[in-house]
Motif scaffolding. Structure first.
Motif, PDB file in Angstrom:
ATOM      1  N   SER A  43       0.873  -0.912   0.057  1.00 24.72           N
ATOM      2  CA  SER A  43      -0.030  -0.056  -0.023  1.00 24.72           C
ATOM      3  C   SER A  43       0.962   1.293   0.061  1.00 24.72           C
ATOM      4  O   SER A  43       0.519   2.141  -0.448  1.00 24.72           O
ATOM      5  N   GLN A  44       2.084   1.186   0.222  1.00 28.17           N
ATOM      6  CA  GLN A  44       3.136   2.385   0.493  1.00 28.17           C
ATOM      7  C   GLN A  44       4.382   1.864   0.086  1.00 28.17           C
ATOM      8  O   GLN A  44       4.926   0.759   0.211  1.00 28.17           O
ATOM      9  N   ASP A  46       8.445   3.515  -1.412  1.00 22.91           N
ATOM     10  CA  ASP A  46       9.266   4.783  -1.556  1.00 22.91           C
ATOM     11  C   ASP A  46      10.146   4.590  -2.690  1.00 22.91           C
ATOM     12  O   ASP A  46      10.624   3.584  -2.989  1.00 22.91           O
ATOM     13  N   VAL A  89       3.957  13.004  -2.697  1.00 22.42           N
ATOM     14  CA  VAL A  89       2.968  11.930  -2.431  1.00 22.42           C
ATOM     15  C   VAL A  89       2.260  11.819  -3.309  1.00 22.42           C
ATOM     16  O   VAL A  89       1.213  12.605  -3.517  1.00 22.42           O
ATOM     17  N   GLN A  91      -0.656   9.209  -4.815  1.00 20.19           N
ATOM     18  CA  GLN A  91      -1.763   8.166  -5.054  1.00 20.19           C
ATOM     19  C   GLN A  91      -1.914   7.829  -6.573  1.00 20.19           C
ATOM     20  O   GLN A  91      -2.360   8.513  -7.208  1.00 20.19           O
ATOM     21  N   CYS A 103      -2.134   2.501  -4.699  1.00 23.51           N
ATOM     22  CA  CYS A 103      -1.134   2.499  -3.807  1.00 23.51           C
ATOM     23  C   CYS A 103      -0.646   4.042  -3.400  1.00 23.51           C
ATOM     24  O   CYS A 103      -0.883   4.534  -4.449  1.00 23.51           O
ATOM     25  N   ASP A 104       0.099   3.885  -2.534  1.00 25.40           N
ATOM     26  CA  ASP A 104       0.684   5.393  -2.253  1.00 25.40           C
ATOM     27  C   ASP A 104       2.091   5.392  -2.275  1.00 25.40           C
ATOM     28  O   ASP A 104       2.927   4.430  -1.814  1.00 25.40           O
ATOM     29  N   PHE A 106       5.853   7.563  -2.308  1.00 27.72           N
ATOM     30  CA  PHE A 106       6.602   8.800  -1.943  1.00 27.72           C
ATOM     31  C   PHE A 106       7.758   8.824  -2.758  1.00 27.72           C
ATOM     32  O   PHE A 106       8.587   7.878  -2.567  1.00 27.72           O
ATOM     33  N   ARG A 170       8.733  12.095   5.971  1.00 28.81           N
ATOM     34  CA  ARG A 170       7.993  11.314   5.997  1.00 28.81           C
ATOM     35  C   ARG A 170       9.223   9.875   6.389  1.00 28.81           C
ATOM     36  O   ARG A 170       9.992   9.685   5.830  1.00 28.81           O
ATOM     37  N   ALA A 173       8.262   3.610   4.254  1.00 31.68           N
ATOM     38  CA  ALA A 173       6.951   2.464   4.057  1.00 31.68           C
ATOM     39  C   ALA A 173       7.092   1.352   4.901  1.00 31.68           C
ATOM     40  O   ALA A 173       8.274   0.656   5.117  1.00 31.68           O
ATOM     41  N   ASN A 202       3.740   9.485   8.792  1.00 36.07           N
ATOM     42  CA  ASN A 202       3.962   8.238   8.687  1.00 36.07           C
ATOM     43  C   ASN A 202       5.434   7.963   9.577  1.00 36.07           C
ATOM     44  O   ASN A 202       6.181   7.268   9.281  1.00 36.07           O
ATOM     45  N   ASN A 233      -0.835  10.829  10.331  1.00 34.59           N
ATOM     46  CA  ASN A 233      -0.636   9.099  10.033  1.00 34.59           C
ATOM     47  C   ASN A 233       0.451   8.791  10.775  1.00 34.59           C
ATOM     48  O   ASN A 233       1.399   7.960  10.115  1.00 34.59           O
TER      49      ASN A 233
END
Length: 383
Positions: A43-44, A46, A89, A91, A103-104, A106, A170, A173, A202, A233
């Motif tokens: 989901s995350q 980098d 960031v 999406q 997914c996210d 960065f 941040r 992940a 995060n 977050n």
């Protein structure tokens, strides 16, 4: 009989003497097309903006209608392949055939370790004027190695030179809980935000050791004096027990702007969150201990709001109120209409919380009356 009649008669006999049906062979059926039906991805994610090619080494698992599974390069599944062109960031949608997921990503300019090293070089070279152009507006990956060495500071200036502005910090992940011991320097704040427009995102950090800061009577998780900071977050916890100290999770003391604290967990502090001055929007915060809000005038009620917050307090003999508003009786008392309206509105927005008001408050053994402003203290350049 004429020859032509004989031929016709023979043809009729041949036609009517065929008793077997004519076999008609249908065309072959079209095989069902194999399609992607699901995509499994972290989901995350980098990715470094300086080397976006490393995204080619990132994969998602694609599941097909025939039960087959294949790992496919992430960029090939992206509907927008320009996400790596700029830091930020993002999406993104991963899509193939009938399958899609989100997914996210960065895309970061540098790691915190790289930023600290370069800041030290800039200051040492005497070219401090370059500091803000280097730091401002950057997206920084807070690697755990850098965070474990000492406080994370987003300072207004370093060595009299402007430093951070609109910088985004941040955590990585899937960041595991990072134990924060504090490094080798005495400090009062695990993280210090005195510059404007700073975002912490995060982060998952637990205070485990004071490491040289035993002499400080007040310890903050995050101290905010800059404008328009965002803490989102993330989770911050305190594992240090010291009866001679007062521990605040997030302490807000600003002159202007609005601080946003959203989707954050704050545990183990005497006061999970305190608002000394400035506007604050507090949303979806899970906490134990108390949230303390200082109100100097009735107009300050317009500056602070809470919504969707949840308490972990079970023992009401220990913590009878989750949110305490501190101020003079003629400001926060039950006969003040604006105070009553604010309390009712906050109760509706946070149905699980118990609200109260007082003229003074004891937190962690310290009597707070008049709410003496906290001195943020000095910070070490580059930390």
């Amino acid at each position: 009989m004429k020859k032509s009649s004989l031929i016709m008669a023979a043809g009729l006999v041949l036609l009517f003497s065929c008793t077997e049906p004519i076999a008609i062979i249908p065309p072959p059926k079209k095989s069902t097309q194999v399609k992607a039906v699901a995509i499994l991805s972290d989901s995350q994610i980098d990715v470094s903006a300086t080397d976006p090619s490393e995204a080619g080494n990132l994969y998602a698992e694609v599941i097909y209608s025939d039960g087959g599974r294949e790992y496919e390069a992430l960029p090939e599944l992206m509907t927008d392949k320009t996400v790596f062109n700029t830091a930020g960031v993002k999406q993104v949608t991963l899509e193939k055939d009938d399958a899609s997921t989100f997914c996210d990503i960065f895309v970061y300019d540098m790691t915190l370790s790289e930023m600290q090293a370069r800041m030290t070089e800039i200051v040492a070279s005497g070219n401090g004027a370059e500091l803000q152009s280097f730091c401002s507006g950057k997206y920084v990956l807070v690697d755990e190695e850098a965070l474990s060495k000492g406080p994370l500071t987003a300072v207004d200036d370093v060595m009299s030179y402007p430093a951070f502005l609109d910088t985004y910090f941040r955590g990585p992940a899937g960041m595991a809980l990072c134990d924060f011991s504090g490094g080798v320097y005495a400090w009062q704040n695990m993280a210090d935000i005195s510059a404007d427009g700073i975002t912490f995102d995060n982060l998952n950090v637990k205070l485990t050791d004071l490491a040289g800061s035993e002499g400080n009577s007040l310890i903050n998780g995050i101290y905010i004096s800059g404008e328009n900071a965002r803490i989102i977050n993330s989770s911050f916890s305190n594992g240090v027990v010291a009866e001679d100290k007062t521990f605040f999770g997030i302490y807000i003391e600003t002159d202007a702007g609005k601080t946003e604290v959203s989707d954050v967990s704050l545990t183990g502090f005497d006061s999970a969150l305190a608002v000394r001055s400035g506007a604050a929007d507090i949303r979806n915060v899970t906490f134990d201990g108390i949230i303390a809000i200082y109100i100097e005038s009735v107009d300050d009620f317009d500056s602070v709001s809470l919504s969707g917050c949840n308490t972990l307090n079970d023992d009401r003999t220990e913590v009878p109120h989750d949110v305490i508003v501190i101020g003079k009786d003629d400001v926060v008392g039950t006969d003040v209409e604006k105070a009553n309206e604010w309390f009712e509105r906050m109760k509706n927005l946070n149905p699980g919380l118990v609200f109260g008001s007082t003229t003074s408050l004891e937190i962690g053994g310290a009597e707070i009356e008049g709410w003496t402003p906290v001195d943020g203290g000095d910070v070490e350049a580059g930390l």
